[in-house]
Design a protein around this motif. Structure first.
Motif, PDB file in Angstrom:
ATOM      1  N   ASP A  54       2.897   2.136  -1.692  1.00  0.00           N
ATOM      2  CA  ASP A  54       2.974   3.415  -2.496  1.00  0.00           C
ATOM      3  C   ASP A  54       4.358   3.741  -3.047  1.00  0.00           C
ATOM      4  O   ASP A  54       4.644   4.154  -3.958  1.00  0.00           O
ATOM      5  N   GLU A  55       5.210   2.812  -2.130  1.00  0.00           N
ATOM      6  CA  GLU A  55       6.939   2.918  -2.946  1.00  0.00           C
ATOM      7  C   GLU A  55       6.889   1.822  -3.927  1.00  0.00           C
ATOM      8  O   GLU A  55       7.817   1.754  -4.531  1.00  0.00           O
ATOM      9  N   GLY A  56       5.757   1.218  -4.482  1.00  0.00           N
ATOM     10  CA  GLY A  56       5.993   0.486  -5.386  1.00  0.00           C
ATOM     11  C   GLY A  56       5.924  -1.313  -5.204  1.00  0.00           C
ATOM     12  O   GLY A  56       5.980  -2.224  -6.114  1.00  0.00           O
ATOM     13  N   MET A  57       5.911  -1.542  -3.865  1.00  0.00           N
ATOM     14  CA  MET A  57       5.990  -3.203  -3.426  1.00  0.00           C
ATOM     15  C   MET A  57       4.766  -3.768  -3.594  1.00  0.00           C
ATOM     16  O   MET A  57       3.663  -2.900  -3.599  1.00  0.00           O
ATOM     17  N   THR A  58       4.689  -4.897  -3.656  1.00  0.00           N
ATOM     18  CA  THR A  58       3.376  -5.584  -3.742  1.00  0.00           C
ATOM     19  C   THR A  58       3.349  -6.505  -2.467  1.00  0.00           C
ATOM     20  O   THR A  58       4.332  -7.313  -2.336  1.00  0.00           O
ATOM     21  N   LEU A  59       2.257  -6.523  -1.809  1.00  0.00           N
ATOM     22  CA  LEU A  59       2.166  -7.086  -0.695  1.00  0.00           C
ATOM     23  C   LEU A  59       1.159  -8.228  -0.429  1.00  0.00           C
ATOM     24  O   LEU A  59       0.156  -8.035  -1.036  1.00  0.00           O
ATOM     25  N   ILE A  60       1.549  -9.424   0.188  1.00  0.00           N
ATOM     26  CA  ILE A  60       0.505 -10.332   0.407  1.00  0.00           C
ATOM     27  C   ILE A  60       0.484 -10.568   1.935  1.00  0.00           C
ATOM     28  O   ILE A  60       1.629 -10.974   2.424  1.00  0.00           O
ATOM     29  N   VAL A  61      -0.662 -10.072   2.479  1.00  0.00           N
ATOM     30  CA  VAL A  61      -0.483 -10.093   4.230  1.00  0.00           C
ATOM     31  C   VAL A  61      -1.567 -11.175   4.616  1.00  0.00           C
ATOM     32  O   VAL A  61      -3.048 -10.917   4.458  1.00  0.00           O
ATOM     33  N   SER A  62      -1.255 -12.096   5.523  1.00  0.00           N
ATOM     34  CA  SER A  62      -2.304 -12.754   6.094  1.00  0.00           C
ATOM     35  C   SER A  62      -2.709 -12.290   7.455  1.00  0.00           C
ATOM     36  O   SER A  62      -1.808 -11.655   8.119  1.00  0.00           O
ATOM     37  N   SER A  63      -3.720 -12.297   7.706  1.00  0.00           N
ATOM     38  CA  SER A  63      -4.294 -11.834   9.059  1.00  0.00           C
ATOM     39  C   SER A  63      -5.685 -12.249   9.584  1.00  0.00           C
ATOM     40  O   SER A  63      -6.555 -12.825   8.678  1.00  0.00           O
ATOM     41  N   HIS A  64      -5.973 -12.256  10.848  1.00  0.00           N
ATOM     42  CA  HIS A  64      -7.085 -12.458  11.147  1.00  0.00           C
ATOM     43  C   HIS A  64      -7.913 -11.083  11.773  1.00  0.00           C
ATOM     44  O   HIS A  64      -9.075 -11.213  12.022  1.00  0.00           O
ATOM     45  N   ILE A  65      -7.207 -10.207  11.303  1.00  0.00           N
ATOM     46  CA  ILE A  65      -7.904  -8.754  11.956  1.00  0.00           C
ATOM     47  C   ILE A  65      -8.421  -7.940  10.750  1.00  0.00           C
ATOM     48  O   ILE A  65      -8.024  -7.320  10.209  1.00  0.00           O
ATOM     49  N   LEU A  66      -9.807  -8.379  10.562  1.00  0.00           N
ATOM     50  CA  LEU A  66     -10.220  -8.006   9.189  1.00  0.00           C
ATOM     51  C   LEU A  66     -10.604  -6.511   9.227  1.00  0.00           C
ATOM     52  O   LEU A  66     -10.437  -5.662   8.140  1.00  0.00           O
ATOM     53  N   ALA A  67     -10.919  -5.772  10.302  1.00  0.00           N
ATOM     54  CA  ALA A  67     -11.284  -4.436  10.452  1.00  0.00           C
ATOM     55  C   ALA A  67     -10.185  -3.643  10.014  1.00  0.00           C
ATOM     56  O   ALA A  67     -10.208  -2.572   9.036  1.00  0.00           O
ATOM     57  N   GLU A  68      -8.780  -3.967  10.148  1.00  0.00           N
ATOM     58  CA  GLU A  68      -7.646  -3.386   9.681  1.00  0.00           C
ATOM     59  C   GLU A  68      -7.153  -3.646   8.269  1.00  0.00           C
ATOM     60  O   GLU A  68      -6.929  -2.647   7.458  1.00  0.00           O
ATOM     61  N   LEU A  70       6.023 -10.968   1.420  1.00  0.00           N
ATOM     62  CA  LEU A  70       4.832 -11.611   2.117  1.00  0.00           C
ATOM     63  C   LEU A  70       5.066 -11.964   3.525  1.00  0.00           C
ATOM     64  O   LEU A  70       6.135 -11.844   4.062  1.00  0.00           O
ATOM     65  N   LEU A  71       3.849 -11.217   3.909  1.00  0.00           N
ATOM     66  CA  LEU A  71       3.809 -11.234   5.583  1.00  0.00           C
ATOM     67  C   LEU A  71       2.687 -12.226   6.173  1.00  0.00           C
ATOM     68  O   LEU A  71       1.458 -12.122   6.012  1.00  0.00           O
ATOM     69  N   ASP A  72       3.310 -13.100   7.166  1.00  0.00           N
ATOM     70  CA  ASP A  72       2.421 -14.083   7.760  1.00  0.00           C
ATOM     71  C   ASP A  72       1.990 -13.284   9.202  1.00  0.00           C
ATOM     72  O   ASP A  72       2.909 -13.416  10.088  1.00  0.00           O
ATOM     73  N   GLU A  73       0.568 -13.043   9.319  1.00  0.00           N
ATOM     74  CA  GLU A  73       0.238 -12.610  10.501  1.00  0.00           C
ATOM     75  C   GLU A  73       1.187 -11.460  11.055  1.00  0.00           C
ATOM     76  O   GLU A  73       1.483 -11.476  12.289  1.00  0.00           O
ATOM     77  N   PRO A  74       1.416 -10.585  10.364  1.00  0.00           N
ATOM     78  CA  PRO A  74       2.441  -9.397  11.121  1.00  0.00           C
ATOM     79  C   PRO A  74       1.780  -8.586  12.013  1.00  0.00           C
ATOM     80  O   PRO A  74       2.666  -8.052  12.966  1.00  0.00           O
ATOM     81  N   ALA A  75       0.405  -8.597  12.243  1.00  0.00           N
ATOM     82  CA  ALA A  75      -0.128  -7.673  13.366  1.00  0.00           C
ATOM     83  C   ALA A  75      -0.402  -8.299  14.487  1.00  0.00           C
ATOM     84  O   ALA A  75      -1.025  -7.749  15.682  1.00  0.00           O
ATOM     85  N   SER A  76      -0.124  -9.900  14.548  1.00  0.00           N
ATOM     86  CA  SER A  76      -0.772 -10.566  15.841  1.00  0.00           C
ATOM     87  C   SER A  76       0.275 -10.153  16.983  1.00  0.00           C
ATOM     88  O   SER A  76       1.587  -9.938  16.831  1.00  0.00           O
ATOM     89  N   GLY A  77      -0.607  -9.931  17.997  1.00  0.00           N
ATOM     90  CA  GLY A  77       0.281  -9.574  19.440  1.00  0.00           C
ATOM     91  C   GLY A  77       0.511  -8.101  19.545  1.00  0.00           C
ATOM     92  O   GLY A  77       1.020  -7.779  20.461  1.00  0.00           O
TER      93      GLY A  77
END
Ligand SMILES: Nc1ncnc2c1ncn2[C@@H]1O[C@H](COP(=O)(O)OP(=O)(O)OP(=O)(O)O)[C@@H](O)[C@H]1O
Length: 329
Positions: free
Chosen positions: A180-194, A155-162
């Protein structure tokens, strides 16, 4: 894999999550989006077992995250939006410290540290102090710490901020690699393009409720109308008339470009192309356009707010005291 059921979370006097339910598929990347204050951080904290909901539950495989948090944490990695690093420790020591905290036995720790560093592209930085790293590399170190125990879910909260555009691009590649290595990710972000580049699912939260949740990488429904772009070699005055006569919807012309919607499979598209060429249009390109996540998201919010203001009673986020029993004066 992860099942969130009827989650309700209250801060004193304020309902931040109101009946949130969804299930996350394994090996997916769910983009968690929503306006400021929508409840994204609260939801991630509840999913990580760090905040206790007033009602509902979170299950990771068959584990109830709030009943047996230690068991859940062994299979879960979490990166807070305001993470801290021990800036005086080397990258290696930071990872080793986290590996110890996760209870990785001493004979497997060095390999776990090495593997996490390699996954995040930090293998050549092991001796460097965390405090000397750039913001992008610090972010990577924080993610490496979160996955040192090889969790199934992160679970990643705003990993791309800054992060600058190059670091964000690198982060997107890292997240794709973990999936691709098999993990399941949940990522919060405001940067929709990425998010569009690497997410497989989109979960939109507003005022503590789910507004939308759908897969992004699925093929469109066979009869769904899609948006197309037509490029001509040069502008043509009769372009709009030809496209409208062909029965296409929402036709928009900008110079030698035209956008329109149409439903149908490849055979229908081929028939249209033939018709356009037979009509004498100098066609240079014709293709379906990628759905713009940002446009779709903004339209969704606009629609939700329009519906909310039209409704006689909005399910507000303030917790209302129950109405007193007895006759209304
Ligand atoms: N400790 C707290 N006490 C009271 N209210 C809080 C507390 N923390 C958060 N809130 C409120 O709960 C709501 C949800 O907050 P949360 O931080 O989960 O939203 P968010 O979607 O992550 O926002 P952002 O995008 O700004 O990070 C907000 O209205 C916020 O003001």
């Amino acid at each position: 894999m992860i099942r969130v059921e009827d989650l309700v979370f209250d801060y004193p006097g304020f309902r931040a999550l109101d009946g949130v339910s969804f299930a996350v598929e394994p090996h997916s990347i769910t983009a968690l989006v929503g306006p400021n204050g929508a409840g994204k951080t609260t939801l991630l904290n509840c999913m990580a077992g760090l905040a206790l909901p007033a009602a509902g539950r979170v299950q990771l495989d068959q584990i109830d995250v709030h009943r047996t948090p230690r068991e859940a944490h062994a299979r879960m990695g979490y990166l807070s939006d305001f993470f801290g690093l021990y800036s005086e420790l080397s990258v290696q020591r930071c990872l080793d410290y986290r590996a110890r905290a996760q209870g990785i036995p001493s004979d497997r720790r060095a390999a776990a540290v090495q593997r996490a560093a390699e996954r995040l592209g930090l293998a050549d930085r092991l001796k460097q102090r965390a405090g000397e790293l750039s913001r992008g590399l610090r972010q990577r170190l924080a993610i490496a710490q979160a996955i040192v125990h090889e969790p199934a879910v992160i679970l990643l909260d705003e990993p791309a901020s800054g992060l600058d555009p190059e670091a964000r691009f690198g982060l997107a590649a890292v997240l794709r690699g973990l999936k691709d290595e098999g993990m399941t990710l949940i990522v919060s972000s405001h940067i929709l393009a990425e998010l569009e580049d690497y997410s497989t699912h989109l979960l939109v939260l507003e005022q503590g409720r789910i507004l939308d949740y759908h897969a992004l990488d699925g093929a469109p429904a066979p009869n769904a109308a899609r948006r197309f772009e037509l490029q001509l070699v040069e502008p043509r005055a009769d372009l709009a008339a030809v496209l409208t006569a062909a029965g296409l919807g929402d036709v928009r012309i900008e110079g030698r470009l035209a956008h329109f919607t149409m439903a149908g499979d490849a055979a229908v598209q081929a028939a249209l192309l033939r018709r356009l060429i037979e009509a004498g249009l100098p066609v240079a390109g014709f293709a379906a356009t990628k759905a713009d996540l940002q446009d779709a998201y903004l339209a969704l919010l606009k629609d939700s707010r329009a519906r909310a203001s039209a409704a006689p009673h909005v399910n507000g986020t303030k917790i209302q005291a129950p109405a007193p029993a007895g006759p209304v004066p």
